[in-house]
Design a protein around this motif. Structure first.
Motif, PDB file in Angstrom:
ATOM      1  N   LEU A  26      -9.043   1.562   8.795  1.00  0.00           N
ATOM      2  CA  LEU A  26     -10.182   1.380   9.516  1.00  0.00           C
ATOM      3  C   LEU A  26      -9.963   1.891  11.023  1.00  0.00           C
ATOM      4  O   LEU A  26     -10.939   2.800  11.478  1.00  0.00           O
ATOM      5  CB  LEU A  26     -11.201   0.252   9.307  1.00  0.00           C
ATOM      6  CG  LEU A  26     -11.403  -0.281   7.829  1.00  0.00           C
ATOM      7  CD1 LEU A  26     -12.063  -1.669   7.932  1.00  0.00           C
ATOM      8  CD2 LEU A  26     -12.639   0.773   7.650  1.00  0.00           C
ATOM      9  N   TRP A  27      -9.040   1.437  11.674  1.00  0.00           N
ATOM     10  CA  TRP A  27      -8.867   1.758  13.180  1.00  0.00           C
ATOM     11  C   TRP A  27      -8.500   3.353  12.928  1.00  0.00           C
ATOM     12  O   TRP A  27      -8.935   4.010  13.880  1.00  0.00           O
ATOM     13  CB  TRP A  27      -7.598   1.038  13.462  1.00  0.00           C
ATOM     14  CG  TRP A  27      -7.370   1.335  14.890  1.00  0.00           C
ATOM     15  CD1 TRP A  27      -8.237   1.202  16.284  1.00  0.00           C
ATOM     16  CD2 TRP A  27      -6.360   2.333  15.378  1.00  0.00           C
ATOM     17  NE1 TRP A  27      -7.471   1.560  17.350  1.00  0.00           N
ATOM     18  CE2 TRP A  27      -6.396   2.350  16.803  1.00  0.00           C
ATOM     19  CE3 TRP A  27      -5.413   3.058  14.891  1.00  0.00           C
ATOM     20  CZ2 TRP A  27      -5.500   3.161  17.477  1.00  0.00           C
ATOM     21  CZ3 TRP A  27      -4.229   3.809  15.506  1.00  0.00           C
ATOM     22  CH2 TRP A  27      -4.542   3.796  16.838  1.00  0.00           C
ATOM     23  N   GLN A  30     -11.715   5.262  12.675  1.00  0.00           N
ATOM     24  CA  GLN A  30     -12.610   5.028  13.852  1.00  0.00           C
ATOM     25  C   GLN A  30     -11.996   6.198  15.047  1.00  0.00           C
ATOM     26  O   GLN A  30     -12.776   6.719  15.705  1.00  0.00           O
ATOM     27  CB  GLN A  30     -12.405   3.785  14.399  1.00  0.00           C
ATOM     28  CG  GLN A  30     -13.305   3.481  15.654  1.00  0.00           C
ATOM     29  CD  GLN A  30     -13.282   2.129  16.310  1.00  0.00           C
ATOM     30  OE1 GLN A  30     -12.427   1.637  15.721  1.00  0.00           O
ATOM     31  NE2 GLN A  30     -13.947   1.983  17.119  1.00  0.00           N
ATOM     32  N   LEU A  34     -13.945   9.349  16.753  1.00  0.00           N
ATOM     33  CA  LEU A  34     -14.032   9.523  18.296  1.00  0.00           C
ATOM     34  C   LEU A  34     -13.482  10.714  18.493  1.00  0.00           C
ATOM     35  O   LEU A  34     -14.042  11.491  19.276  1.00  0.00           O
ATOM     36  CB  LEU A  34     -13.045   8.333  18.709  1.00  0.00           C
ATOM     37  CG  LEU A  34     -13.031   8.438  20.354  1.00  0.00           C
ATOM     38  CD1 LEU A  34     -14.427   7.917  20.921  1.00  0.00           C
ATOM     39  CD2 LEU A  34     -11.806   7.565  20.876  1.00  0.00           C
TER      40      LEU A  34
END
Length: 83
Positions: A26-27, A30, A34
């Motif tokens: 998930l990081w 993300q 970005l």
């Protein structure tokens, strides 16, 4: 009994490692979103400059001169503030 404990320990280890892997995934998602957003912002800005270059060269020249004048004022103010 030992087999049941090893199965439970294995399941707990699998769940614990799985949650870490899920958090890392998930990081990374993300981070990718970005980077895509920032890249699209840069592309949109460059597209605007290209459109001005192709349609209104005088407008682009005025905008760049105005930006340079503002940058000179910011530089002067920063120099005065820190001197």
């Amino acid at each position: 009994m030992a087999a049941a404990l090893s199965v439970v320990a294995g399941l707990l280890l699998l769940i614990w490692c799985g949650t870490w892997l899920l958090q890392i995934a998930l990081w990374l998602i993300q981070l990718a979103i970005l980077l895509v957003r920032r890249s699209l912002t840069v592309v949109a800005g460059l597209a605007g400059v290209v459109v001005l270059l192709l349609t209104d060269r005088d407008g682009l020249r005025r905008a760049l001169a105005n930006d340079a004048a503002h940058q000179r004022v910011r530089t002067t103010l920063a120099r005065e503030r820190w001197s």
